[in-house]
Design a protein around this motif. Structure first.
Motif, PDB file in Angstrom:
ATOM      1  N   SER A  47       0.820  -1.220   0.000  1.00 50.44           N
ATOM      2  CA  SER A  47       0.000   0.000   0.000  1.00 50.44           C
ATOM      3  C   SER A  47       0.847   1.259   0.000  1.00 50.44           C
ATOM      4  O   SER A  47       0.343   2.349  -0.254  1.00 50.44           O
ATOM      5  N   SER A  48       2.119   1.140   0.308  1.00 48.58           N
ATOM      6  CA  SER A  48       2.969   2.321   0.422  1.00 48.58           C
ATOM      7  C   SER A  48       3.578   2.675  -0.937  1.00 48.58           C
ATOM      8  O   SER A  48       3.628   1.854  -1.858  1.00 48.58           O
ATOM      9  N   ASN A  49       4.047   3.891  -1.029  1.00 50.16           N
ATOM     10  CA  ASN A  49       4.773   4.328  -2.210  1.00 50.16           C
ATOM     11  C   ASN A  49       6.165   3.706  -2.194  1.00 50.16           C
ATOM     12  O   ASN A  49       6.618   3.185  -1.166  1.00 50.16           O
ATOM     13  N   PRO A  50       6.864   3.761  -3.326  1.00 56.65           N
ATOM     14  CA  PRO A  50       8.236   3.238  -3.330  1.00 56.65           C
ATOM     15  C   PRO A  50       9.074   3.889  -2.235  1.00 56.65           C
ATOM     16  O   PRO A  50       8.977   5.093  -1.975  1.00 56.65           O
ATOM     17  N   VAL A  51       9.875   3.076  -1.560  1.00 54.57           N
ATOM     18  CA  VAL A  51      10.722   3.631  -0.498  1.00 54.57           C
ATOM     19  C   VAL A  51      11.898   4.404  -1.084  1.00 54.57           C
ATOM     20  O   VAL A  51      12.481   5.267  -0.407  1.00 54.57           O
ATOM     21  N   VAL A  52      12.252   4.108  -2.338  1.00 50.75           N
ATOM     22  CA  VAL A  52      13.299   4.846  -3.050  1.00 50.75           C
ATOM     23  C   VAL A  52      12.851   5.009  -4.497  1.00 50.75           C
ATOM     24  O   VAL A  52      12.375   4.045  -5.110  1.00 50.75           O
ATOM     25  N   ASP A  53      12.991   6.178  -5.014  1.00 48.80           N
ATOM     26  CA  ASP A  53      12.720   6.442  -6.438  1.00 48.80           C
ATOM     27  C   ASP A  53      13.653   7.563  -6.852  1.00 48.80           C
ATOM     28  O   ASP A  53      13.383   8.743  -6.617  1.00 48.80           O
ATOM     29  N   THR A  54      14.784   7.182  -7.449  1.00 54.61           N
ATOM     30  CA  THR A  54      15.810   8.173  -7.758  1.00 54.61           C
ATOM     31  C   THR A  54      16.492   7.804  -9.071  1.00 54.61           C
ATOM     32  O   THR A  54      16.362   6.677  -9.571  1.00 54.61           O
ATOM     33  N   LYS A  55      17.213   8.755  -9.595  1.00 55.73           N
ATOM     34  CA  LYS A  55      17.915   8.537 -10.847  1.00 55.73           C
ATOM     35  C   LYS A  55      19.075   7.572 -10.634  1.00 55.73           C
ATOM     36  O   LYS A  55      19.798   7.651  -9.639  1.00 55.73           O
ATOM     37  N   TYR A  56      19.232   6.658 -11.605  1.00 53.28           N
ATOM     38  CA  TYR A  56      20.318   5.683 -11.509  1.00 53.28           C
ATOM     39  C   TYR A  56      21.594   6.304 -12.046  1.00 53.28           C
ATOM     40  O   TYR A  56      21.637   6.795 -13.183  1.00 53.28           O
ATOM     41  N   THR A  57      22.641   6.253 -11.210  1.00 52.69           N
ATOM     42  CA  THR A  57      23.937   6.823 -11.608  1.00 52.69           C
ATOM     43  C   THR A  57      25.060   5.806 -11.413  1.00 52.69           C
ATOM     44  O   THR A  57      26.218   6.178 -11.226  1.00 52.69           O
ATOM     45  N   GLY A  58      24.718   4.526 -11.427  1.00 49.48           N
ATOM     46  CA  GLY A  58      25.708   3.500 -11.120  1.00 49.48           C
ATOM     47  C   GLY A  58      26.477   2.978 -12.302  1.00 49.48           C
ATOM     48  O   GLY A  58      27.154   1.950 -12.207  1.00 49.48           O
ATOM     49  N   GLY A  59      26.373   3.661 -13.426  1.00 50.46           N
ATOM     50  CA  GLY A  59      27.089   3.161 -14.590  1.00 50.46           C
ATOM     51  C   GLY A  59      28.578   3.404 -14.542  1.00 50.46           C
ATOM     52  O   GLY A  59      29.329   2.870 -15.346  1.00 50.46           O
ATOM     53  N   GLY A  60      29.027   4.218 -13.587  1.00 51.17           N
ATOM     54  CA  GLY A  60      30.445   4.521 -13.492  1.00 51.17           C
ATOM     55  C   GLY A  60      31.226   3.437 -12.779  1.00 51.17           C
ATOM     56  O   GLY A  60      30.715   2.369 -12.409  1.00 51.17           O
ATOM     57  N   GLU A  61      32.490   3.730 -12.522  1.00 55.57           N
ATOM     58  CA  GLU A  61      33.393   2.733 -11.936  1.00 55.57           C
ATOM     59  C   GLU A  61      33.070   2.458 -10.476  1.00 55.57           C
ATOM     60  O   GLU A  61      33.226   1.339  -9.997  1.00 55.57           O
ATOM     61  N   ASP A  62      32.579   3.451  -9.736  1.00 50.98           N
ATOM     62  CA  ASP A  62      32.312   3.289  -8.311  1.00 50.98           C
ATOM     63  C   ASP A  62      30.911   2.798  -8.016  1.00 50.98           C
ATOM     64  O   ASP A  62      30.613   2.425  -6.880  1.00 50.98           O
ATOM     65  N   GLY A  63      30.033   2.810  -9.009  1.00 53.26           N
ATOM     66  CA  GLY A  63      28.674   2.349  -8.794  1.00 53.26           C
ATOM     67  C   GLY A  63      27.854   3.350  -8.001  1.00 53.26           C
ATOM     68  O   GLY A  63      28.266   4.491  -7.762  1.00 53.26           O
ATOM     69  N   GLN A  64      26.683   2.915  -7.583  1.00 57.29           N
ATOM     70  CA  GLN A  64      25.756   3.764  -6.829  1.00 57.29           C
ATOM     71  C   GLN A  64      25.252   2.998  -5.620  1.00 57.29           C
ATOM     72  O   GLN A  64      24.751   1.882  -5.740  1.00 57.29           O
ATOM     73  N   THR A  65      25.384   3.623  -4.449  1.00 55.80           N
ATOM     74  CA  THR A  65      24.905   3.002  -3.219  1.00 55.80           C
ATOM     75  C   THR A  65      23.490   3.479  -2.940  1.00 55.80           C
ATOM     76  O   THR A  65      23.228   4.688  -2.903  1.00 55.80           O
ATOM     77  N   VAL A  66      22.592   2.535  -2.743  1.00 53.33           N
ATOM     78  CA  VAL A  66      21.198   2.825  -2.466  1.00 53.33           C
ATOM     79  C   VAL A  66      20.896   2.334  -1.053  1.00 53.33           C
ATOM     80  O   VAL A  66      21.250   1.215  -0.683  1.00 53.33           O
ATOM     81  N   SER A  67      20.211   3.175  -0.268  1.00 53.61           N
ATOM     82  CA  SER A  67      19.890   2.839   1.125  1.00 53.61           C
ATOM     83  C   SER A  67      18.384   2.745   1.293  1.00 53.61           C
ATOM     84  O   SER A  67      17.639   3.602   0.787  1.00 53.61           O
ATOM     85  N   PHE A  68      17.949   1.726   2.012  1.00 56.65           N
ATOM     86  CA  PHE A  68      16.516   1.544   2.295  1.00 56.65           C
ATOM     87  C   PHE A  68      16.380   0.477   3.375  1.00 56.65           C
ATOM     88  O   PHE A  68      17.180  -0.454   3.467  1.00 56.65           O
ATOM     89  N   GLY A  69      15.365   0.634   4.230  1.00 55.15           N
ATOM     90  CA  GLY A  69      15.050  -0.376   5.231  1.00 55.15           C
ATOM     91  C   GLY A  69      16.207  -0.780   6.114  1.00 55.15           C
ATOM     92  O   GLY A  69      16.281  -1.930   6.568  1.00 55.15           O
ATOM     93  N   GLY A  70      17.127   0.155   6.400  1.00 60.43           N
ATOM     94  CA  GLY A  70      18.280  -0.176   7.229  1.00 60.43           C
ATOM     95  C   GLY A  70      19.371  -0.921   6.481  1.00 60.43           C
ATOM     96  O   GLY A  70      20.280  -1.470   7.114  1.00 60.43           O
ATOM     97  N   LEU A  71      19.316  -0.928   5.143  1.00 60.28           N
ATOM     98  CA  LEU A  71      20.272  -1.663   4.326  1.00 60.28           C
ATOM     99  C   LEU A  71      20.981  -0.732   3.360  1.00 60.28           C
ATOM    100  O   LEU A  71      20.434   0.310   2.962  1.00 60.28           O
ATOM    101  N   ASN A  72      22.167  -1.149   2.937  1.00 65.04           N
ATOM    102  CA  ASN A  72      22.903  -0.471   1.871  1.00 65.04           C
ATOM    103  C   ASN A  72      23.282  -1.505   0.814  1.00 65.04           C
ATOM    104  O   ASN A  72      23.745  -2.596   1.154  1.00 65.04           O
ATOM    105  N   ILE A  73      23.087  -1.169  -0.452  1.00 66.33           N
ATOM    106  CA  ILE A  73      23.494  -2.045  -1.530  1.00 66.33           C
ATOM    107  C   ILE A  73      24.107  -1.180  -2.631  1.00 66.33           C
ATOM    108  O   ILE A  73      23.608  -0.080  -2.922  1.00 66.33           O
ATOM    109  N   THR A  74      25.196  -1.653  -3.195  1.00 63.54           N
ATOM    110  CA  THR A  74      25.884  -0.921  -4.255  1.00 63.54           C
ATOM    111  C   THR A  74      25.580  -1.569  -5.597  1.00 63.54           C
ATOM    112  O   THR A  74      25.782  -2.786  -5.765  1.00 63.54           O
TER     113      THR A  74
END
Length: 420
Positions: A252-279
């Motif tokens: 019933s909730s909206n997306p917890v994250v909705d952002t532009k993807y910028t992980g195409g580079g060498e360092d990737g993109q870290t996304v945080s949600f629900g107490g977690l981090n994923i690159t």
């Protein structure tokens, strides 16, 4: 009063017989080593001795049950030791296979070794005890607990109970663990697993891009949504790739994250949600997904054999495209976490088996003391005191000899001896 010769003979014979009977009773006690040879010797002691003897027999039955329980637990501990060695070997091969310098032929060779470990694991999961019963099938111990279905996938065919055995009057001990708790479970402290859908060229399924992930890592166990299952989805919105995270347990909730993807580079993109981090790294295609789920939950079953099957699949598949390489890396990353969780779980179950073996030693000591007490009580009730009995034996012997001598003297006393 006149006493006839017949009366004297009858009384003398009765006295001799009585002395002989008492003498023979003492003799029988000495020969048997028991004070109570017949219940009539001491009815109260004989009655109590029956109760003590029955308790002693029950205690011996529990001792025999502990021998059987110890054999089952020892075999369980031995098999789990072999399983932990097999999981460790599989992890070592996966680390080796992760090298970018390996060719498809090299990975196929590793896949052959992994398949051997996989078959070994199935054999260990279907191990039997010395009586032909399967260790890890619960109470369904008359058939192999793990069987392959028509698709070649291993399924659990046992029940979800742990077979128990009564080792003492107040202790019902589990002597085996069922296969689900060992090969399809994770320890309570297991974290999250991320995985992408497997590529199936024939079915046209799987991610079309080459996005890969690192993690997930736990940042805050008290955060909102921690413990829920999530799905990361990529959406090409008017030429811009967005990364969207949905909470699958709260639709019933909206997306917890909705952002532009910028992980195409060498360092990737870290996304945080629900107490977690994923690159996230790489170039995803619109519609690609990454599932982030609690290990061992309803959305991600912790199945050792499925993990091995998926690992063998990607090792045997050629890495001839960016999508295939991403599928290989993601599957290996998820498999390593699954194997870590499986190893922790196997070691936990093995430690539990070891603790029960220690408990058996303690109960054995208590049972031995109880058996010794029963033996002492039984001895006090029915066994012979040889010092007193030998003394009584001598007394009865003297009494019998005196009766015989008295009879010899009496039978010579007759009026006819005085008639001339």
């Amino acid at each position: 009063m006149r006493i006839s010769s017949v009366t004297m003979f009858e009384q003398s014979a009765a006295s001799i017989n009585r002395q002989q009977a008492e003498f023979m009773k003492v003799n029988e006690q000495m020969a048997s080593g028991r004070r109570v040879v017949n219940p009539s010797d001491d009815p109260q002691a004989a009655s109590r001795a029956v109760g003590v003897d029955q308790s002693q027999a029950v205690t011996q039955q529990y001792a025999d049950a502990r021998v059987s329980a110890r054999n089952a637990l020892s075999q369980t501990e031995s098999v789990l030791n072999s399983v932990s060695d097999a999981v460790t070997s599989a992890k070592t091969l996966l680390v080796q296979a992760s090298s970018d310098t390996l060719s498809d032929v090299d990975r196929e060779s590793i896949a052959s070794e992994m398949r051997g470990i996989y078959e070994t694991m199935i054999g260990q999961a279907n191990a039997t005890d010395g009586n032909g019963r399967y260790l890890f099938g619960g109470y369904a111990d008359n058939k192999p607990p793990f069987v392959k279905d028509a698709d070649g996938q291993v399924q659990y065919a046992g029940d979800s109970n742990n077979r128990e055995q009564r080792i003492d009057a107040s202790r019902l001990m589990p002597v085996t663990s069922n296969g689900e708790d060992i090969f399809q479970s994770v320890p309570s402290g297991a974290g999250y697993i991320a995985q992408t859908p497997p590529i199936d060229a024939d079915a046209g399924t799987g991610n079309k891009g080459n996005v890969t992930f690192t993690g997930p890592n736990t940042a805050d166990v008290n955060a909102d949504g921690y413990g829920d299952n999530f799905e990361i989805k990529f959406d090409d919105n008017s030429g811009d790739m967005n990364v969207i995270v949905n909470n699958l347990d709260d639709t019933s909730s909206n997306p917890v994250v909705d952002t532009k993807y910028t992980g195409g580079g060498e360092d990737g993109q870290t996304v945080s949600f629900g107490g977690l981090n994923i690159t996230l790294e790489g170039e995803p295609a619109s519609g690609d997904t990454v599932a982030v789920q609690k290990a061992g939950g309803s959305e991600h079953s912790a199945d050792l054999f499925s993990t091995m099957e998926e690992t063998i699949r990607v090792l045997e598949a050629p890495n001839d495209s960016p999508q295939a390489k991403a599928d290989f890396r993601n599957t290996v990353n998820a498999a390593m976490r699954n194997l870590d969780n499986t190893l922790d779980n196997v070691l936990t179950v093995r430690a539990s088996a070891g603790a029960r073996l220690n408990e058996l030693d303690v109960v054995d000591g208590v049972g031995a003391n109880r058996m010794q007490n029963y033996k002492q009580t039984l001895s006090d009730l029915v066994d012979l005191d040889y010092v007193d009995t030998i003394s009584e034996y001598s007394l009865r012997q003297v009494g019998m000899q005196a009766s015989q001598q008295a009879f010899a003297n009496i039978k010579s006393s007759s009026l006819f001896d005085y008639l001339r």
